[in-house]
Scaffold this active site. Structure first.
Site, PDB file in Angstrom:
ATOM      1  N   ASN A 169      38.260   0.806  46.523  1.00 16.81           N
ATOM      2  CA  ASN A 169      39.230  -0.092  47.016  1.00 16.81           C
ATOM      3  C   ASN A 169      40.198   0.448  47.947  1.00 16.81           C
ATOM      4  OD1 ASN A 169      40.944   1.306  45.224  1.00 16.81           O
ATOM      5  ND2 ASN A 169      41.664  -0.088  44.260  1.00 16.81           N
ATOM      6  N   GLU A 197      54.144  11.643  41.856  1.00 18.78           N
ATOM      7  CA  GLU A 197      52.794  11.705  42.836  1.00 18.78           C
ATOM      8  C   GLU A 197      53.229  12.519  44.149  1.00 18.78           C
ATOM      9  OE1 GLU A 197      51.677   7.688  43.371  1.00 18.78           O
ATOM     10  OE2 GLU A 197      50.969   7.330  41.225  1.00 18.78           O
ATOM     11  N   HIS A 254      45.321   4.152  48.015  1.00 21.10           N
ATOM     12  CA  HIS A 254      46.179   4.162  46.904  1.00 21.10           C
ATOM     13  C   HIS A 254      47.737   4.233  47.384  1.00 21.10           C
ATOM     14  CE1 HIS A 254      48.459   5.415  43.201  1.00 21.10           C
ATOM     15  NE2 HIS A 254      49.105   6.501  44.324  1.00 21.10           N
ATOM     16  N   LYS A 273      41.403   6.646  50.263  1.00 24.53           N
ATOM     17  CA  LYS A 273      40.481   7.158  49.258  1.00 24.53           C
ATOM     18  C   LYS A 273      39.289   7.564  50.196  1.00 24.53           C
ATOM     19  CE  LYS A 273      42.344   4.520  45.439  1.00 24.53           C
ATOM     20  NZ  LYS A 273      41.968   3.638  44.245  1.00 24.53           N
ATOM     21  N   TYR A 317      45.647  10.198  37.854  1.00 24.35           N
ATOM     22  CA  TYR A 317      45.462   8.908  37.182  1.00 24.35           C
ATOM     23  C   TYR A 317      45.264   9.203  35.687  1.00 24.35           C
ATOM     24  CZ  TYR A 317      43.768   6.458  41.500  1.00 24.35           C
ATOM     25  OH  TYR A 317      43.637   5.657  42.457  1.00 24.35           O
TER      26      TYR A 317
HETATM   27  P1  GTP Z   1      45.719   2.671  42.796  1.00 24.77           P
HETATM   28  O1  GTP Z   1      46.751   2.697  43.919  1.00 24.77           O
HETATM   29  O2  GTP Z   1      44.463   3.376  42.973  1.00 24.77           O
HETATM   30  O3  GTP Z   1      46.751   3.376  41.326  1.00 24.77           O
HETATM   31  O4  GTP Z   1      45.584   1.293  42.445  1.00 24.77           O
HETATM   32  P2  GTP Z   1      46.439   0.238  41.660  1.00 24.77           P
HETATM   33  O5  GTP Z   1      47.625   0.637  41.240  1.00 24.77           O
HETATM   34  O6  GTP Z   1      46.151  -1.236  42.389  1.00 24.77           O
HETATM   35  O7  GTP Z   1      45.522  -0.106  40.290  1.00 24.77           O
HETATM   36  P3  GTP Z   1      45.602   0.711  39.003  1.00 24.77           P
HETATM   37  O8  GTP Z   1      46.617   1.880  38.691  1.00 24.77           O
HETATM   38  O9  GTP Z   1      45.666  -0.270  37.887  1.00 24.77           O
HETATM   39  O10 GTP Z   1      44.205   1.188  38.793  1.00 24.77           O
HETATM   40  C1  GTP Z   1      43.889   2.676  39.579  1.00 24.77           C
HETATM   41  C2  GTP Z   1      42.310   2.281  39.985  1.00 24.77           C
HETATM   42  O11 GTP Z   1      41.461   2.350  38.937  1.00 24.77           O
HETATM   43  C3  GTP Z   1      42.183   1.041  40.973  1.00 24.77           C
HETATM   44  O12 GTP Z   1      42.658   1.368  42.306  1.00 24.77           O
HETATM   45  C4  GTP Z   1      40.772   0.920  40.919  1.00 24.77           C
HETATM   46  O13 GTP Z   1      40.047   1.656  41.794  1.00 24.77           O
HETATM   47  C5  GTP Z   1      40.438   1.440  39.400  1.00 24.77           C
HETATM   48  N1  GTP Z   1      40.454   0.312  38.405  1.00 24.77           N
HETATM   49  C6  GTP Z   1      41.299  -0.254  37.836  1.00 24.77           C
HETATM   50  N2  GTP Z   1      40.898  -1.213  36.854  1.00 24.77           N
HETATM   51  C7  GTP Z   1      39.469  -0.973  36.956  1.00 24.77           C
HETATM   52  C8  GTP Z   1      38.395  -1.737  36.378  1.00 24.77           C
HETATM   53  O14 GTP Z   1      38.516  -2.555  35.525  1.00 24.77           O
HETATM   54  N3  GTP Z   1      37.340  -1.346  36.699  1.00 24.77           N
HETATM   55  C9  GTP Z   1      37.086  -0.201  37.573  1.00 24.77           C
HETATM   56  N4  GTP Z   1      35.776   0.384  37.961  1.00 24.77           N
HETATM   57  N5  GTP Z   1      37.907   0.428  38.079  1.00 24.77           N
HETATM   58  C10 GTP Z   1      39.173  -0.053  37.945  1.00 24.77           C
HETATM   59 MG    MG Z   2      48.110   2.381  40.274  1.00 27.65          MG
END
Ligand code: GTP
Ligand code: MG
Length: 147
Positions: free
Chosen positions: A112, A126, A115, A9, A49
């Site tokens: 974070n 994807e 991805h 990212k 997303y």
């Molecule tokens: P990705 O690999 O980025 O898809 O992350 P993930 O699969 O571990 O998590 P998820 O798909 O549930 O969420 C996608 C992204 O949204 C995460 O990587 C976070 O950066 C963001 N995100 C998820 N939950 C929250 C939240 O509660 N608050 C905020 N600010 N960001 C969030």
């Molecule tokens: Mg995810």
């Protein structure tokens, strides 16, 4: 062989972590078949997303992913989807174990670092979304039989 979509990212690119991230996947034994540095069009970020469209953090998430260059990758190998998720650590870096990518480099949920696709269907979706067929390169490594 299984394939997964991995993306460093914008925070990872800004913090010069691309090499470290790639080295972890290389040393684990996974096989790189596509990689590119790119700025992310807003429509692509929203499509990527889409599952989070209704979430309160969606706008912030799309703003972040489009805020700077990302490094997109496709990695191949046995069980690479789940293994990559383990190497990444939990979504919230505060809860991610030391030794994982997010555990070692991340602090906040918003930024974070990385991805990774979370299931075979999402990986396929994807990879197609982010890469053209002619950007994926099939080649052999002689070390494959040892991994
Ligand atoms: P990705 O690999 O980025 O898809 O992350 P993930 O699969 O571990 O998590 P998820 O798909 O549930 O969420 C996608 C992204 O949204 C995460 O990587 C976070 O950066 C963001 N995100 C998820 N939950 C929250 C939240 O509660 N608050 C905020 N600010 N960001 C969030
Ligand atoms: Mg995810």
């Amino acid at each position: 062989k299984q394939r997964t979509f991995i993306m460093a990212k914008p925070d990872a690119v800004q913090r010069n972590l691309i090499g470290d991230i790639m080295q972890r996947f290389e040393r684990k034994g996974f096989h790189l078949i596509g990689a590119k540095l790119m700025n992310v069009p807003r429509e692509l970020a929203e499509e990527h997303y889409a599952e989070h469209k209704e979430k309160p953090f969606f706008g912030e998430l799309v703003d972040f992913i489009t805020s700077g260059a990302v490094f997109a990758m496709v990695w191949e190998g046995e069980n690479v989807i789940a293994t990559a998720r383990n190497m990444m650590g939990k979504t919230n870096p505060a809860e991610a174990a030391p030794g994982t990518i997010r555990g070692d480099f991340g602090i906040s949920m918003g930024m974070n670092i990385i991805h990774g696709s979370d299931a075979p269907e999402t990986a396929e979706r994807e990879i197609t979304l982010w890469f053209n067929d002619n950007e994926l390169h099939v080649y052999e490594k002689t070390i494959n039989k040892w991994i």
